[in-house]
Design a protein around this motif. Structure first.
Motif, short mmCIF file in Angstrom:
data_model
loop_
_atom_site.label_atom_id
_atom_site.label_comp_id
_atom_site.label_asym_id
_atom_site.label_seq_id
_atom_site.Cartn_x
_atom_site.Cartn_y
_atom_site.Cartn_z
N ASP A 142 0.82 -1.20 0.00
CA ASP A 142 0.00 0.00 0.00
C ASP A 142 0.86 1.26 0.00
O ASP A 142 0.42 2.32 -0.35
CB ASP A 142 -0.89 0.00 1.23
N ARG A 143 2.08 1.13 0.46
CA ARG A 143 2.94 2.30 0.52
C ARG A 143 3.81 2.41 -0.73
O ARG A 143 4.16 3.48 -1.18
CB ARG A 143 3.87 2.22 1.74
N MET A 144 4.19 1.24 -1.25
CA MET A 144 5.19 1.27 -2.31
C MET A 144 4.68 1.98 -3.54
O MET A 144 3.65 1.64 -4.10
CB MET A 144 5.61 -0.14 -2.67
N GLY A 145 5.42 2.96 -3.95
CA GLY A 145 5.09 3.66 -5.17
C GLY A 145 3.83 4.50 -5.08
O GLY A 145 3.36 5.00 -6.08
N LYS A 146 3.29 4.66 -3.87
CA LYS A 146 2.05 5.42 -3.77
C LYS A 146 2.30 6.85 -3.37
O LYS A 146 1.79 7.77 -3.98
CB LYS A 146 1.12 4.74 -2.75
N GLN A 147 3.09 7.00 -2.33
CA GLN A 147 3.36 8.35 -1.89
C GLN A 147 4.70 8.83 -2.43
O GLN A 147 5.59 8.05 -2.70
CB GLN A 147 3.43 8.39 -0.37
N GLU A 169 -5.40 -13.23 -2.08
CA GLU A 169 -4.24 -12.88 -2.91
C GLU A 169 -4.38 -11.43 -3.39
O GLU A 169 -5.43 -11.02 -3.84
CB GLU A 169 -4.17 -13.77 -4.16
N LEU A 170 -3.28 -10.71 -3.30
CA LEU A 170 -3.30 -9.33 -3.80
C LEU A 170 -3.17 -9.35 -5.32
O LEU A 170 -2.44 -10.15 -5.88
CB LEU A 170 -2.12 -8.55 -3.21
N SER A 171 -3.87 -8.45 -5.95
CA SER A 171 -3.75 -8.35 -7.39
C SER A 171 -3.88 -6.89 -7.80
O SER A 171 -4.35 -6.06 -7.01
CB SER A 171 -4.85 -9.16 -8.07
N GLN A 172 -3.43 -6.62 -8.98
CA GLN A 172 -3.56 -5.24 -9.46
C GLN A 172 -4.22 -5.26 -10.83
O GLN A 172 -3.67 -4.78 -11.81
CB GLN A 172 -2.20 -4.54 -9.51
N ASP A 173 -5.41 -5.83 -10.86
CA ASP A 173 -6.11 -5.97 -12.13
C ASP A 173 -6.91 -4.73 -12.48
O ASP A 173 -7.25 -4.50 -13.62
CB ASP A 173 -7.10 -7.15 -12.07
N SER A 174 -7.20 -3.98 -11.46
CA SER A 174 -8.10 -2.85 -11.67
C SER A 174 -7.51 -1.84 -12.65
O SER A 174 -6.31 -1.58 -12.65
CB SER A 174 -8.32 -2.17 -10.32
N ASP A 175 -8.37 -1.31 -13.52
CA ASP A 175 -7.86 -0.23 -14.35
C ASP A 175 -8.57 1.08 -13.99
O ASP A 175 -8.76 1.95 -14.83
CB ASP A 175 -7.98 -0.57 -15.84
N VAL A 176 -8.96 1.16 -12.73
CA VAL A 176 -9.56 2.41 -12.26
C VAL A 176 -8.41 3.36 -11.91
O VAL A 176 -7.64 3.07 -11.01
CB VAL A 176 -10.39 2.16 -10.98
N PRO A 177 -8.26 4.44 -12.64
CA PRO A 177 -7.15 5.32 -12.30
C PRO A 177 -7.39 6.06 -10.99
O PRO A 177 -8.51 6.53 -10.74
CB PRO A 177 -7.08 6.31 -13.48
N THR A 178 -6.37 6.08 -10.17
CA THR A 178 -6.48 6.77 -8.87
C THR A 178 -5.30 7.71 -8.70
O THR A 178 -4.32 7.64 -9.44
CB THR A 178 -6.45 5.76 -7.70
N VAL A 179 -5.43 8.55 -7.69
CA VAL A 179 -4.29 9.37 -7.30
C VAL A 179 -4.16 9.24 -5.78
O VAL A 179 -5.15 9.23 -5.07
CB VAL A 179 -4.44 10.85 -7.75
N ALA A 180 -2.91 9.09 -5.32
CA ALA A 180 -2.67 8.96 -3.88
C ALA A 180 -2.08 10.26 -3.37
O ALA A 180 -1.16 10.82 -3.97
CB ALA A 180 -1.72 7.81 -3.60
N ARG A 188 -5.25 0.93 2.85
CA ARG A 188 -6.38 0.13 2.37
C ARG A 188 -5.91 -1.12 1.62
O ARG A 188 -6.49 -2.19 1.71
CB ARG A 188 -7.29 1.00 1.51
N SER A 189 -4.81 -1.01 0.87
CA SER A 189 -4.43 -2.16 0.05
C SER A 189 -3.76 -3.27 0.85
O SER A 189 -3.38 -4.29 0.29
CB SER A 189 -3.55 -1.73 -1.13
N ASP A 190 -3.60 -3.10 2.17
CA ASP A 190 -3.21 -4.25 2.99
C ASP A 190 -4.42 -5.14 3.29
O ASP A 190 -4.26 -6.26 3.76
CB ASP A 190 -2.59 -3.78 4.32
N ASN A 220 -3.16 2.50 -9.93
CA ASN A 220 -4.41 1.73 -9.90
C ASN A 220 -4.45 1.03 -8.57
O ASN A 220 -3.44 0.53 -8.10
CB ASN A 220 -4.44 0.67 -11.01
N PRO A 221 -5.60 0.96 -7.95
CA PRO A 221 -5.65 0.36 -6.61
C PRO A 221 -5.40 -1.14 -6.63
O PRO A 221 -5.67 -1.81 -7.62
CB PRO A 221 -7.08 0.66 -6.14
N LEU A 222 -4.87 -1.64 -5.50
CA LEU A 222 -4.72 -3.08 -5.34
C LEU A 222 -6.07 -3.69 -4.95
O LEU A 222 -6.85 -3.06 -4.25
CB LEU A 222 -3.71 -3.40 -4.24
#
Ligand code: FES
Lengths: 361, 136
Positions: A58-63, B86-97, A268-270, B74-76
């Motif tokens: 959740d942190r990596m590459g996010k902030q 299992e974590l995945s990064q399939d979403s193509d919803v663009p986000t900003v952190a 959230r992604s954890d 893209n969110p996990l």
């Protein structure tokens, strides 16, 4: 002093961190560590601090990484956040209490203090620091305190307390406390979670009194289970399961509801499987027995905690005949000012419901 | 920060209360670029995604972090396998952190990716004749 904002109160930030790397510390290391370190690693300094799996998707590459490594970085951030005074703490060196080479740990503490004193701290600008000590060697730590106690820029003694084993009540640490007291400097304790993780269960074995165990472990253990069950998605997978946590007191419950929500918004992604906020799962599926109701003598506290936890989640318990049991009449008296329906729920109705018992005639 | 100029051209439903402002030329922004614009005292962060442009409030709902400096991603997600999530990064919803503590918002809707009430105001973007406009 930093930029004083004349419109507001004086702001003293009592925990502001540097992002020190080994490249900052090595030039200040004493020998033989400096020579050994440079010979072994050249410019590619390996981080000597113990870690416990710091992979945080959740942190990596996010902030955007915000690095504070120079006096100017500190001043800039103080201006950005309207800080007049700051107590500077390290980041990596917060893991110092768990470095497995005691002498190296003391050399690192010394190097950090040298670096901070020479390159970062500046009492005239309001940039103050703690004399960092390695608790592994209390006598050396005391000498470090005595050496630096008169420097204006050091206003406290910093103990990197995460994972320190045995815990800090042990007699072996007395030299540190003696030196700090003699110097008139407060001690400042700061944890690093990844080091706590490596030492936490063993740490408990060094508790020398029942009071220490009892006061801390009941709520801590429930906090651990509560957080882990939510983050691993137990309430998502078992949405009809009710979970009752007993015997941990009550004040920690609203604290954890808010702490988990607060952290979930960043992390959230954890636990992306959650469909509700952690506090909502707690409200919907978790129940807590009220004993030992700390500060039951304080009417305001009791009412406030009940309001924050909610009468749907809190269930009265005596724990009789254990030594810390709660007297029914006493607790009920404290609940007197609550609306009757809420009082009845806490007293018994919620429990009848949770345990699916029809009220007897 | 760029001051967006009010567009002279009449657009859209004239009964609506919105106004269209010119932001920049489309060619001035590449994918992943962002621009901070000031519109009537409001700070908007404009992003160029892979397909389209997004405009959101620059002021993070958490503690006011500058969204225009956030990373786009893209969110996990997680999917249940036999014995684990299992974590995945399939979403193509663009986000900003947000660059301060990482609150992550969907660029299209402004919604926080966690199931919470927090969200950021978003604004429609319009591309016409190679120029980018935002409707506020
Ligand atoms: S201010 Fe944006 S995440 Fe905290």
């Amino acid at each position: 002093m930093g930029e004083v904002d004349n419109d507001g109160p004086i702001v003293f930030d009592t925990d502001f961190h540097l992002n020190e790397g080994m490249e900052h510390l090595v030039p200040y290391l004493v020998d033989p560590y400096k020579t050994l370190y440079e010979r072994d690693y050249g410019e590619e300094y390996r981080d000597p601090f113990p870690q416990a799996g710091w992979f945080a998707p959740d942190r990596m590459g996010k902030q955007s990484p915000r690095q504070v490594q120079t006096r100017e970085d500190v001043s800039d951030a103080m201006a950005e956040f309207d800080i007049d005074y700051a107590l500077i703490q390290p980041s990596n060196c917060m893991h110092l209490g768990s470095v497995h080479h005691d002498e190296f740990a003391t050399a690192l503490a010394n190097a950090y203090n040298e670096w901070a004193s020479n390159e970062i701290l500046d009492s005239e600008k309001g940039i103050y620091g703690s004399i960092l000590v390695a608790p592994q060697r209390p006598e050396t730590a005391a000498a470090e305190i005595r050496d630096r106690k008169d420097a204006d820029e050091f206003v406290s003694v910093g103990i990197p307390s995460g994972g320190v084993h045995p815990p800090l009540g042990n007699r072996r640490y007395h030299p540190i406390y003696e030196a700090a007291e003699e110097a008139g400097l407060p001690i400042v304790m700061h944890n690093a979670v990844t080091t706590i993780m490596t030492a936490f269960p063993q740490l408990f074995q060094e508790f020398s009194r029942n009071l220490t165990c009892h006061a801390t472990l009941h709520p801590m253990q429930q906090m651990v289970h509560l957080a882990d069950m939510i983050v691993q998605g137990i309430p998502v997978e078992f949405p009809n399961l009710k979970i009752v946590m007993q015997e941990a007191g009550v004040g920690w419950i609203p604290f954890m509801m808010r702490r988990l929500d607060n952290e979930y918004l960043n992390h959230r992604s954890d636990a992306p499987m959650l469909e509700k906020m952690p506090s909502e799962y707690i409200e919907d599926q978790f129940y807590f027995s009220s004993q030992p109701f700390e500060a039951v003598q304080e009417q305001k506290y009791v009412e406030y905690v009940v309001e924050l936890v909610g009468s749907d989640s809190l269930m009265f318990a005596t724990d009789y005949p254990h030594f810390d049991f709660d007297n029914t009449e006493d607790v009920m008296n404290r609940l007197q000012r609550l609306p009757e329906a809420e009082r009845e729920k806490i007293a018994g109705k919620t429990a009848l419901d949770v345990f699916d018992i029809d009220q007897h005639d | 920060m760029t001051d967006a100029s009010t567009d002279d051209t009449e657009r859209g439903d004239s009964s609506s209360e919105s106004t269209v402002y010119h932001v920049t030329s489309v060619d001035d922004m590449e994918e992943g670029d962002r621009l901070l614009v000031d519109i009537d005292g409001q700070s908007l962060a404009i992003f160029r995604g892979s397909e389209e442009f997004y405009a959101i409030s620059n002021y993070c709902q958490h503690q006011g972090g500058p969204m225009c400096k956030g990373r786009m991603l893209n969110p996990l997600d997680s999917t249940k396998s036999k014995d684990a999530w299992e974590l995945s990064q399939d979403s193509d919803v663009p986000t900003v952190a947000c660059p301060w503590h990482g609150w992550e918002y969907e660029l299209e809707t402004g919604e926080h990716v966690a199931p919470t009430k927090y969200n950021l105001p978003t604004y429609d973007t319009i591309v016409e004749d190679g120029e980018l406009y935002v409707e506020v």
